[in-house]
Design an enzyme around this catalytic site. Structure first.
Site, PDB file in Angstrom:
ATOM      1  CG  HIS A 261      -1.855   0.854   1.529  1.00 42.88           C
ATOM      2  ND1 HIS A 261      -3.187   1.013   0.999  1.00 42.88           N
ATOM      3  CD2 HIS A 261      -1.499   2.495   1.736  1.00 42.88           C
ATOM      4  CE1 HIS A 261      -3.779   2.523   1.028  1.00 42.88           C
ATOM      5  NE2 HIS A 261      -2.874   3.311   1.594  1.00 42.88           N
ATOM      6  CD  GLU A 262       1.076   3.630   3.533  1.00 43.46           C
ATOM      7  OE1 GLU A 262       1.450   4.515   2.829  1.00 43.46           O
ATOM      8  OE2 GLU A 262       0.201   3.398   3.987  1.00 43.46           O
ATOM      9  CG  HIS A 265       0.250   6.244  -0.905  1.00 45.28           C
ATOM     10  ND1 HIS A 265      -0.747   7.275  -1.137  1.00 45.28           N
ATOM     11  CD2 HIS A 265      -0.580   5.652   0.547  1.00 45.28           C
ATOM     12  CE1 HIS A 265      -1.852   6.341  -0.715  1.00 45.28           C
ATOM     13  NE2 HIS A 265      -2.011   5.938  -0.176  1.00 45.28           N
ATOM     14  CD  GLU A 291      -5.908   5.504   0.272  1.00 48.02           C
ATOM     15  OE1 GLU A 291      -4.817   6.145   0.101  1.00 48.02           O
ATOM     16  OE2 GLU A 291      -6.133   4.058   0.591  1.00 48.02           O
TER      17      GLU A 291
HETATM   18 ZN   LIG Z   1      -2.841   5.437   1.504  1.00 46.44          ZN
END
Ligand SMILES: [Zn+2]
Length: 499
Positions: A261-262, A265, A291
């Protein structure tokens, strides 16, 4: 045009970007290494820096430069930079320096009170701080709204162009579908927890996180990985993108999906085109689009079968004892369990957006003045019952679970659902553009997808607003169909349920 005027504009713009990066570094530091006793001092430092930024944004010389440049014919890159800084300047000029300082102080106090209240599992100690934050945000909304919906003015800070009048019907369409799918899954009785028996060495999980982000093509020489209570990412510059992660000895999933997830980003932050890096256009087009990049990697790629065909052998070689008896099929099922949870950050892909529907409903009423802070826990419980089918056991599992309001962020939550919808549209477009995409993922080759995302989504930064960038990449704007198709297809197959 006098090129010296542009140089003057550019210097001011780059300085403002640098000051914002310094502010972001202060808050990164607060979440990763700040001594416990230093939080008041950090609050003062952050407030002072915000005051400097506000003062610079409100400089009459900058307003003159912008007015002059708005009348010129500029390249697309320069025009975007002027347009974006002009938007920031207009917002800043409508708020006083006293308001900026008051917000920064209320945020520090809010965070502290929220932590305390959460530890006590009681909303009451947080209520007066939240009341102050809501009042400040309503004041801001009134100053920015131009007679429109107050909530939209706050939403626009995170998601330019988004409107409550469009989001309500959007949720009206997706909520019944999500309920239908999650009810169908519950009826199969197959949604059992898939617990792990062994211990997962923390150092090895750290190494695994690094291996995963390396496979995604993340530049580790332009980044750091640290630990924090809740994973997050901060992009100070494409050469300095910081990720954090968390680790549990009894379960490797938080670290795996936190890293994916990170890093999603982080790839966005590393991917802005060289011509716009360090300028107002060298930033994400919106929080929702940001996101979408994290969710795309975490869920659409990271919870797919081809991904685990490629990476399960590596995982089990790192944890041979803890994963004895496991294979890719079982692990894939374990990372796709659907079980309604009271906690948003623990929710699965099917029920996640029900949590956002709840928050949108409640905070729109809060900002609109139809709901008093004192009535918030009750409204939260009612909406949880209606949307998720159960009652939170206490305020920590209910109204106090998210950090956003503690920090005075109202209007942020819808960006999570927008991100989920964009992610599905973007991945569907990538599948059309890259016919061998899933075969490559099945071999552990993630770079073709990253390259496509870089060209279509990351490199343009904020040259266009998010929906335009998505439309250019996929042929459609914000729409729920690809996301719902994805959910029904994947979970329909996993749980044997039909639409
Ligand atoms: Zn996020």
């Amino acid at each position: 045009m006098d090129e010296r005027r542009w140089d003057d504009f550019e210097r001011r713009m780059r300085d403002l970007r640098s000051l914002r990066a310094a502010a972001a570094l202060l808050s990164w530091d607060q979440e990763t290494c700040l001594p416990r006793k230093a939080s008041d001092a950090r609050g003062r430092q952050a407030a002072a820096l915000e005051a400097v930024i506000h003062e610079r944004l409100c400089s009459p010389a900058l307003a003159d430069l912008i007015a002059e440049l708005e009348a010129e014919t500029l390249s697309a890159e320069r025009a975007a930079q002027v347009r974006l800084l002009a938007r920031e300047v207009r917002r800043a000029n409508r708020l006083s320096a006293a308001w900026v300082r008051a917000l920064a102080e209320a945020q520090s106090a809010g965070l502290l009170a929220w932590r305390e209240a959460r530890a006590q599992r009681s909303f009451a100690p947080f209520a007066p701080r939240l009341r102050a934050l809501v009042a400040l945000r309503r004041e801001q909304a009134a100053a920015l709204a131009d007679g429109g919906e107050a909530y939209d003015a706050l939403l626009a800070i995170y998601e330019p162009g988004a409107r409550l009048a469009a989001l309500r019907p959007l949720f009206g369409r997706i909520v019944p579908e999500l309920r239908k799918l999650s009810d169908a899954i519950a009826e199969t009785g197959k949604s059992r927890p898939n617990a792990f028996g062994g211990r997962f060495d923390l150092d090895k999980q750290w190494d695994l996180s690094l291996a995963l982000v390396r496979a995604m093509g993340f530049d580790l020489e332009a980044s750091r990985l640290d630990r924090s209570a809740h994973p997050f990412s901060t992009g100070l510059d494409p050469t300095d993108v910081r990720l954090t992660n968390r680790f549990r000895e009894d379960d490797p999933r938080p670290a795996i999906f936190g890293a994916l997830h990170e890093c999603g980003h982080g790839l966005y932050e590393q991917g802005f085109g060289a011509a716009i890096a360090g300028t107002c256009a060298g930033e994400a087009a919106s929080f929702g689009l940001h996101e979408s990049q994290s969710r795309l990697w975490e869920n659409l790629v990271g919870r797919s079968r081809p991904f685990w065909d490629a990476f399960f052998p590596e995982l089990s070689s790192r944890f041979p004892d803890a994963l004895a008896g496991w294979d890719a099929t079982r692990f894939h099922a374990a990372v796709n369990e659907v079980r309604p949870s009271p906690i948003r950050v623990e929710a699965d892909e099917v029920t996640y957006n029900l949590h956002i529907a709840l928050r949108l409903e409640v905070e729109a009423e809060l900002v609109g003045g139809d709901l008093d802070v004192a009535d918030l826990p009750g409204a939260w419980s009612d909406a949880t019952r209606r949307l998720l089918g159960f009652t939170p056991r206490n305020d920590a599992e209910g109204v106090l679970q998210d950090i956003h309001w503690a920090w005075g962020e109202l209007g942020y939550f819808p960006t999570y659902t927008i991100g989920n919808l964009y992610a599905a549209s973007i991945l569907a477009a990538a599948e059309r553009a890259l016919p061998g995409l899933w075969e490559a993922v099945g071999r552990g080759e993630l770079l073709p997808l990253r390259e496509w995302l870089r060209a279509k989504i990351h490199a343009p930064g904020h040259l266009r607003d998010a929906e335009e960038t998505v439309r250019a990449a996929t042929g459609e704007g914000l729409t729920e169909a690809p996301f719902l198709d994805y959910l029904w297809q994947k979970y329909g197959a996993l749980y044997g349920v039909g639409r």
